[in-house]
Design an enzyme around this catalytic site. Structure first.
Site, short mmCIF file in Angstrom:
data_model
loop_
_atom_site.label_atom_id
_atom_site.label_comp_id
_atom_site.label_asym_id
_atom_site.label_seq_id
_atom_site.Cartn_x
_atom_site.Cartn_y
_atom_site.Cartn_z
N SER A 193 0.81 -1.19 -0.01
CA SER A 193 0.18 0.04 0.04
C SER A 193 0.84 1.23 -0.06
O SER A 193 1.84 1.42 -0.97
CB SER A 193 -0.88 -0.17 1.01
OG SER A 193 -1.82 0.80 1.07
N GLU A 321 -9.21 -5.10 -4.56
CA GLU A 321 -8.26 -3.99 -4.01
C GLU A 321 -9.22 -2.99 -2.74
O GLU A 321 -9.14 -3.42 -1.71
CB GLU A 321 -7.56 -3.16 -4.69
CG GLU A 321 -6.13 -3.69 -5.16
CD GLU A 321 -4.92 -3.83 -4.20
OE1 GLU A 321 -5.33 -3.61 -2.92
OE2 GLU A 321 -3.96 -4.25 -4.70
N HIS A 417 -7.82 -5.62 -0.41
CA HIS A 417 -6.52 -4.74 -0.24
C HIS A 417 -6.10 -5.48 1.66
O HIS A 417 -6.67 -5.47 2.34
CB HIS A 417 -6.70 -3.53 0.01
CG HIS A 417 -5.46 -2.45 0.03
ND1 HIS A 417 -4.65 -2.48 -0.75
CD2 HIS A 417 -5.36 -1.69 1.28
CE1 HIS A 417 -3.91 -1.20 -0.52
NE2 HIS A 417 -3.98 -1.11 0.79
#
Length: 511
Positions: A193, A321, A417
Site C-alpha cells: 500500500s 483491492e 486490500h
C-alpha cells in the site's frame, strides 16, 4: 512500544552496531532485536528536519521492545497505541535473524509498512518477522514519520521527511546488517500500500541508489503530489490550529495535536474537492511530493527513464483491492448509481471514462463499476504500470495478482486490500489483517502463505520468484489462489482502459 514477545530461550544474542552493543532475545529459534535507533529522535531542534545519524551509547543496550511509534492519525486506534508508548525514539529498526553472525551472508528483506502515509508502526503483530526469517532470510522492519510530521509540505523544512527516514533506515542496514548475518549486497526492500508507494519512490530517487538490489511492491498506492497541492493541504491542517504551515510555527505544537489536526482535515476533505481533486474524495491528505529534489519525477516516469533498471522488481496487486475500503466507508453492498457515476467521473482515466467503463463491462452494475474504477485508480493500475515501466526501460519485473478470496468476515471482501500482508509474513492468527483469514487454522490459507513466502524469499535470494518476467507481448502474471496458475494478465479490460494514462503528480486545481 512494548510487546508481549515469545519466551526467550538459550543465550541472549549480542551484536555490535554503529551506535554500540545491543542485546536481543531468542524466539522460536530466531534471534530478535527490537527498538534499535537508526537516527536521532526528530524532536526539539530536529523537529521536521531530515534524519540525523544516531549518537552512540555506552554499555549494552537492551533490544527487546519495539521503539515508540511516530505520532499517528486515529484510524484503527493507532493514535491511542502511539499515546500509550513512552519516549521520542520514533526512528528505530527491528531485526529477525536465523543466524546472527557476520559470516552467514543471508538475503535481507526490509519491510516498509503501509497506512496511507498517515498511520503505520513496525510494532504491530502482523509485521512480526519471525516466521519469514525461519525461511532463511534476515528480516528488518522500522518506523518512519507519517502524517504532517513525515509528509506535510512545510516552509522551512525538507519535503518527504518520511521518505528520508526510509533512506536513513536503508543506510543503517547497509552499514550494520552484516553483523546480524545479512548480506548488504542482497537487500530487498518490500512494502504494501503506502509502503509499496514508498518502494516505488525509493526506486525513483537517486538518494537510495545502491541501497537495495531488489524491490517488492504490493498494491502500489498511486498518489503522488505536486508541491502546490501538498502545501495547500498542509495549510488547511495548520489552520486547524490557527497557525501557518511553517516549520517554526508548528515545531512547538504537541505531536498528538498535530496528528489530530491532520485527522480533522482528513474527515472533511470533500469540502476542498474543487481544489484537491480525487484525493479529496478518497480522503488522502498525505503522499510523497514530487519536489524536484528528493523526487524529481513520479516513479512511473523515473522508471520509464531507466532509474530503476538495475533493480529487479516484483510487483502486483489483489483482485478486489478497494472492497475492504468500501466496507470501512459503509458503502459495501449499498453503492448507488449516483455514487458509481461520481467515482467513474473522479477516478476514471479521461473525461469519457464512465462511458468506456460501461462499454468494457456491459454487465456490471453500480457496485462492480464503483469497485473497479476505485481499485484501478488507487492500486491496480499503478502497480501494473510500475511493472510495465520497468520492463519497457530494459529492467526486469515479475508481476502477480492475488485472487484468493478471503474466507474471514463471511467471505464478503474477496481478495481485498491488505490480504497479502498476513500471507507474506505467515502471521495468519495475529494482528488486524488476520481477521480476513478467519478464526482457526485454515489449511488452504497456510498452503497459500507457504507458496507466497517461498516466492518472496526466493526472489530476495536470487531474483527469481518462480515465474517468467513480464513482457508486453505475453504479459505473464502469477495468480496466487488455492490453485496457483500462470496466465496472461487477467484484468485485460482495465489494462486497456488505462493503457494511455500517465500517473502524474496530482496538481492543485483552480489556482
Amino acid at each position: 512500544m512494548s510487546v508481549a514477545a515469545s519466551e526467550p530461550s538459550g543465550d541472549l544474542p549480542e551484536v555490535r552496531v554503529a551506535g554500540g552493543v545491543v542485546r536481543g532475545s531468542r524466539e522460536a529459534g530466531v534471534a530478535v532485536f527490537r527498538g534499535i535507533p537508526f537516527a536521532e529522535p526528530p524532536v526539539g531542534a530536529l523537529r521536521f528536519a531530515a534524519p540525523r545519524p544516531v549518537r552512540g551509547w555506552d554499555g549494552v543496550r537492551p533490544a527487546v521492545s519495539y521503539g515508540p511509534p511516530p505520532p499517528q492519525g486515529g484510524h484503527f486506534g493507532m493514535d491511542a497505541l502511539a499515546a500509550d508508548a513512552a519516549g521520542d525514539d520514533w526512528l528505530t529498526v527491528n531485526v529477525w535473524s536465523p543466524d546472527p553472525g557476520p559470516g552467514a551472508g543471508l538475503p535481507v528483506m526490509v519491510w516498509i509498512q503501509g497506512g496511507a502515509y498517515s498511520i503505520g508502526m513496525s510494532g504491530l503483530p502482523e509485521y512480526d518477522g519471525g516466521r519469514l526469517a525461519r525461511d532463511g532470510v534476515v528480516v528488518v522492519t522500522f518506523n518512519y514519520r507519517v502524517g504532517l510530521e513525515g509528509y506535510g509540505q512545510l516552509a522551512g523544512a525538507p519535503a518527504n521527511r518520511g521518505l528520508l527516514d526510509q533512506i536513513a533506515a536503508l543506510e543503517w542496514v547497509r552499514d550494520n546488517i552484516r553483523a546480524f548475518g545479512g548480506d548488504p549486497g542482497r537487500v530487498t526492500v518490500f512494502g504494501q500500500s503506502a509502503g509499496a508507494g514508498s518502494v516505488a519512490a525509493l526506486l525513483a530517487t537517486g538518494r537510495a541508489a545502491g541501497l537495495f538490489r531488489r524491490a517488492v511492491a504490493q498494491s502500489v498506492q498511486g498518489t503522488f503530489f505536486t508541491p502546490e497541492l501538498a502545501a495547500d493541504i498542509a495549510g488547511a491542517c495548520a489552520a486547524e490550529l490557527g497557525l501557518r504551515p511553517v516549520a517554526a510555527d508548528l515545531s512547538g505544537v504537541d505531536p498528538a495535536r498535530l496528528a489530530a489536526a491532520g485527522d480533522a482535515v482528513g474527515a472533511k476533505t470533500e469540502q476542498w474537492a474543487d481544489r484537491w481533486g480525487p484525493v479529496a474524495h478518497r480522503a488522502i491528505p498525505f503522499s510523497p511530493v514530487v519536489d524536484g529534489d528528493t523526487l524529481r519525477a513520479t516513479p512511473w516516469q523515473a522508471l520509464a527513464d531507466g532509474a530503476g533498471r538495475d533493480v529487479e522488481l516484483l510487483v502486483g496487486h489483489t483482485r478486489h483491492e478497494t472492497r475492504l475500503l468500501a466496507a470501512l466507508d459503509g458503502v459495501l453492498g449499498q453503492v448507488t448509481p449516483e455514487q458509481a457515476e461520481t467515482a467513474l467521473r473522479v477516478y476514471g482515466p479521461g473525461p469519457d471514462a464512465a462511458l468506456r467503463y460501461r462499454e468494457a463491462f456491459p454487465d456490471a452494475g453500480p457496485e462492480e463499476l464503483y469497485e473497479l474504477v476505485c481499485s484501478d485508480w488507487l492500486f491496480r493500475m499503478p502497480s501494473l504500470h510500475l511493472g510495465q515501466a520497468q520492463s519497457a526501460a530494459g529492467g526486469r519485473a515479475h508481476v502477480y495478482e492475488l485472487t484468493w478470496p478471503a474466507p474471514g468476515m463471511g467471505g464478503a471482501l474477496g481478495a481485498c486490500h491488505g490480504l497479502d500482508v498476513p500471507l507474506v509474513f505467515g502471521n495468519l492468527d495475529r494482528g488486524q489483517p488476520a481477521m480476513l483469514i478467519g478464526e482457526g487454522p485454515d489449511p488452504e490459507a497456510g498452503e497459500l502463505s507457504a507458496r507466497m513466502r517461498a516466492a518472496w524469499t526466493a526472489f530476495a535470494s536470487d531474483g527469481d520468484p518462480g515465474w517468467p518476467a513480464y513482457d508486453p507481448a505475453q504479459r505473464p502474471v502469477q495468480l496466487f489462489d488455492a490453485r496457483p496458475a500462470l496466465a496472461a494478465y487477467p484484468e485485460e479490460a482495465s489494462r486497456r482502459l488505462w493503457q494511455d494514462h500517465a500517473f502524474r503528480a496530482l496538481p492543485l486545481l483552480g489556482h
